[in-house]
Design a protein around this motif. Sequence first.
Motif, PDB file in Angstrom:
ATOM      1  N   ASN A   5       0.844  -1.194   0.000  1.00 30.85           N
ATOM      2  CA  ASN A   5       0.000   0.000   0.000  1.00 30.85           C
ATOM      3  C   ASN A   5       0.877   1.240   0.000  1.00 30.85           C
ATOM      4  O   ASN A   5       2.101   1.151   0.025  1.00 30.85           O
ATOM      5  N   SER A   7       1.700   3.423   2.057  1.00 31.98           N
ATOM      6  CA  SER A   7       2.634   3.713   3.139  1.00 31.98           C
ATOM      7  C   SER A   7       3.717   2.628   3.245  1.00 31.98           C
ATOM      8  O   SER A   7       4.490   2.612   4.183  1.00 31.98           O
ATOM      9  N   HIS A   9       3.560  -0.675   3.635  1.00 35.16           N
ATOM     10  CA  HIS A   9       3.377  -1.913   4.382  1.00 35.16           C
ATOM     11  C   HIS A   9       2.836  -3.000   3.474  1.00 35.16           C
ATOM     12  O   HIS A   9       2.002  -2.738   2.627  1.00 35.16           O
ATOM     13  N   ILE A  11       0.493  -5.947   2.752  1.00 36.50           N
ATOM     14  CA  ILE A  11      -0.752  -6.457   3.292  1.00 36.50           C
ATOM     15  C   ILE A  11      -1.256  -7.574   2.399  1.00 36.50           C
ATOM     16  O   ILE A  11      -1.053  -7.525   1.183  1.00 36.50           O
ATOM     17  N   LYS A  15      -7.174  -9.720   2.109  1.00 35.27           N
ATOM     18  CA  LYS A  15      -7.784  -8.804   3.057  1.00 35.27           C
ATOM     19  C   LYS A  15      -8.250  -7.519   2.356  1.00 35.27           C
ATOM     20  O   LYS A  15      -9.312  -6.985   2.648  1.00 35.27           O
ATOM     21  N   SER A  19     -11.957  -6.241   2.350  1.00 36.32           N
ATOM     22  CA  SER A  19     -12.330  -4.981   2.958  1.00 36.32           C
ATOM     23  C   SER A  19     -13.029  -4.076   1.960  1.00 36.32           C
ATOM     24  O   SER A  19     -14.022  -3.433   2.270  1.00 36.32           O
ATOM     25  N   ASP A 107      -5.629   2.203   1.119  1.00 29.27           N
ATOM     26  CA  ASP A 107      -4.896   2.303   2.375  1.00 29.27           C
ATOM     27  C   ASP A 107      -5.857   2.363   3.557  1.00 29.27           C
ATOM     28  O   ASP A 107      -5.716   1.640   4.546  1.00 29.27           O
ATOM     29  N   SER A 110      -7.710  -0.880   4.069  1.00 29.29           N
ATOM     30  CA  SER A 110      -6.845  -1.969   4.533  1.00 29.29           C
ATOM     31  C   SER A 110      -6.689  -1.919   6.048  1.00 29.29           C
ATOM     32  O   SER A 110      -6.340  -2.905   6.673  1.00 29.29           O
ATOM     33  N   ARG A 111      -6.925  -0.756   6.624  1.00 34.88           N
ATOM     34  CA  ARG A 111      -6.813  -0.646   8.079  1.00 34.88           C
ATOM     35  C   ARG A 111      -8.199  -0.667   8.736  1.00 34.88           C
ATOM     36  O   ARG A 111      -8.368  -0.251   9.879  1.00 34.88           O
ATOM     37  N   ASP A 112      -9.161  -1.093   7.933  1.00 26.95           N
ATOM     38  CA  ASP A 112     -10.528  -1.218   8.437  1.00 26.95           C
ATOM     39  C   ASP A 112     -11.126   0.117   8.886  1.00 26.95           C
ATOM     40  O   ASP A 112     -11.928   0.189   9.819  1.00 26.95           O
ATOM     41  N   LYS A 113     -10.685   1.164   8.210  1.00 26.28           N
ATOM     42  CA  LYS A 113     -11.286   2.471   8.440  1.00 26.28           C
ATOM     43  C   LYS A 113     -12.238   2.754   7.280  1.00 26.28           C
ATOM     44  O   LYS A 113     -12.148   2.132   6.218  1.00 26.28           O
TER      45      LYS A 113
END
Length: 312
Positions: A5, A7, A9, A11, A15, A19, A107, A110-113
């Motif tokens: 992604n 930033s 990271h 992933i 997922k 998401s 992004d 991916s962080r579930d936001k």
Amino acid sequence: MKITNSSGHNIPISKVQNSISSLPLIVITGPTASGKSSLAIRLAKKWGGEIICADSRTVYKDMNIGTAKPTKSDRKIVKHWLLDVVKPGSRFTVYDFKQLAQEAIKDIVSRDKIPFLVGGTGLYIDSVVLNFVFGPDADLDRREQLESLTVDQLITLHEKHHIGLPENYKNKRYLIRSIEKYNSNQSVNYSINPNTYVIAISTEKKELLDRISERADTIFGDKLLRETQQLKNRYGFENEAMTGNIYKIVDQLLSGDITLEEAKQLFVTKDWQLAKRQITWLRRHDWVQWKTLSEAEQYFDHILRNFRDGVS
RNA sequence: GCUGGGAUAGUGAAGCGGUCAAACACGACAGACUGUAAAUCUGUUGGCUUAUGCCUUCGUAAGUUCGAAUCUUACUCCCAGCA
């Protein structure tokens, strides 16, 4: 399989897909000064969201006061994306916007936001929500060639190839666009992506005018004058980022051509004209739902509660 | 009080005997728009059951003329110079 992604990271792709398919895209648009931003901040804070600003001016660095860009404290409450991404004078188009916005959405999800796409630049909203497909880079060279032609020459070109003239046949950009469209035989998609909720904030005409005048009263101050002077010194007034908005008016004020009252009045007029164009743009889409601020808040609370409870 | 200049549609401003419902700009209203979109561009803008039709407009009133926003006279108000 892994993807990266923005930033950096790694992933798992499963997922990401998961998401994306389960989290909604919340879109809040509407005319300038309708109260989109503060509503978005409230909702994003409450439901764990992040805001992607769909605004063609706040992408520019150093244009803060004059563009009513979300403040630092706003940004502390909720993460804002796509602010200050380029300097005034750099080329930044819908194309760039769409790329960056999509990266941001990935992004965030991916962080579930929950991604909130918020802003008044209808074209930018459309590019994401309708998933615009742009031609290859090679088309840009061709476009440059076409841009060197006059309106009359472009019209002649249309006739030569039996291409129907666009409604805006006196507008160079659209003459070029219609030639490109003809060559690409790409069909344009007008149906909205799934799982996307688009609300435009509706206000009474009188109320919106009042809000715009109030904004004029608060925005015209030393900070704005200083910002304008700095922008002028650093980037000049020749670039498109500086067009048609408040800075030219402030410049006239600074050089003493107009009074403060006149400047405010001019700004209100410009802003009102902008608001009307924004409304016209939004009106043509049947997937845009118009709601007042409080209706919109209720509506999104309802939707997001369901998503967070897994009822979707 | 005298002398000169002026009063034109929402605003500014052309027009100075017929082709004037009156240029142009701004504003207003409506619309288009997938590569700088807070941009760019288009249409309408005195009224009327939208008509190559009628009606009412160019400070007010009267007059000259076949015909007046355009000429004459009076009046009202504005602005400049002189008192």
